[in-house]
Write an enzyme that holds these catalytic residues in place. Sequence first.
Site, PDB file in Angstrom:
ATOM      1  N   LYS A 139     102.434 -72.521  70.463  1.00 56.50           N
ATOM      2  CA  LYS A 139     101.922 -71.484  69.572  1.00 56.50           C
ATOM      3  C   LYS A 139     100.414 -71.615  69.349  1.00 56.50           C
ATOM      4  O   LYS A 139      99.727 -70.603  69.140  1.00 56.50           O
ATOM      5  CB  LYS A 139     102.673 -71.522  68.241  1.00 56.50           C
ATOM      6  CG  LYS A 139     104.131 -71.085  68.347  1.00 56.50           C
ATOM      7  CD  LYS A 139     104.276 -69.647  68.821  1.00 56.50           C
ATOM      8  CE  LYS A 139     105.715 -69.163  68.772  1.00 56.50           C
ATOM      9  NZ  LYS A 139     105.861 -67.749  69.188  1.00 56.50           N
ATOM     10  N   TYR A 185     106.684 -76.934  70.376  1.00 56.25           N
ATOM     11  CA  TYR A 185     106.529 -75.648  69.692  1.00 56.25           C
ATOM     12  C   TYR A 185     105.107 -75.451  69.188  1.00 56.25           C
ATOM     13  O   TYR A 185     104.495 -74.399  69.392  1.00 56.25           O
ATOM     14  CB  TYR A 185     107.524 -75.575  68.538  1.00 56.25           C
ATOM     15  CG  TYR A 185     107.578 -74.227  67.865  1.00 56.25           C
ATOM     16  CD1 TYR A 185     107.972 -73.090  68.560  1.00 56.25           C
ATOM     17  CD2 TYR A 185     107.258 -74.095  66.508  1.00 56.25           C
ATOM     18  CE1 TYR A 185     108.045 -71.853  67.937  1.00 56.25           C
ATOM     19  CE2 TYR A 185     107.328 -72.860  65.875  1.00 56.25           C
ATOM     20  CZ  TYR A 185     107.722 -71.741  66.602  1.00 56.25           C
ATOM     21  OH  TYR A 185     107.785 -70.519  65.978  1.00 56.25           O
TER      22      TYR A 185
END
Length: 247
Positions: free
Chosen positions: A168, A164
């Site tokens: 991002k 994640y």
Amino acid sequence: MTQKVAVITGSHKGLGYAIARKLAQVENIQVVVTSRREQDGIYARQRLASEHNQVDFHSLDVTSDASVQQFVAWIQQTYGRVDILVNNAGVNPSMQPEEASLLTVKMETMLDTLTTNVLAVARVTQALLPLMKAQAYGRIVNVSTEMASLASMESDFYPLAPSYRLSKAGLNALTVLWAKELHGTNILVNAYSPGWMQTDMGGPGAPFTADEGAEVAVYLATLPEGGPQGKFFAEMRKFGGPIALTW
């Protein structure tokens, strides 16, 4: 057509739905809800319409070239323009046990997360930008997270969550690159962190609602000319207004 057209990816529920709902309440904005599953999107449109919001729906799988091209053809034929794009669709595998360490993270999971959270954003943005360039106006909002801030990653209290975080961080870099390329075009590109919210991704124990997480998205989606470009914003509730974070 004098109304601005706003496209929000992954907006059949959670944060995307909250952003769509808030933007639909802004005067002269026509919201287009999107979802990979048609039945989910139709249901979301019906819920929003029941509150007297002006919304439309079209299916969109951001990871599929064919789906994106079909969507672009439809929106060009139906509205002939796109003024606002909120890249909200994303995945977060952080709760999987293997995401607790770089020693155990699965490369397949990392690749899938990068594909959805970075490459799909590039795909959708690239496809819709010509409609913005044609009218010399656009507002692009990328939904990121404070977990992607390189300045604080070493010392923050969040889980390791490598898939994640890396995805991002890649989205943040993409935001800066789009902003650099679009400098001087009146197409403003920014990212923001909505914080920990009560969504499917955040869970019921989160301290804030999706409506609160949507506030900065609406602010960035409706920026005036000369507004910020290529910045990374925190959620407004932390500071009482829009505050840019360090990358």
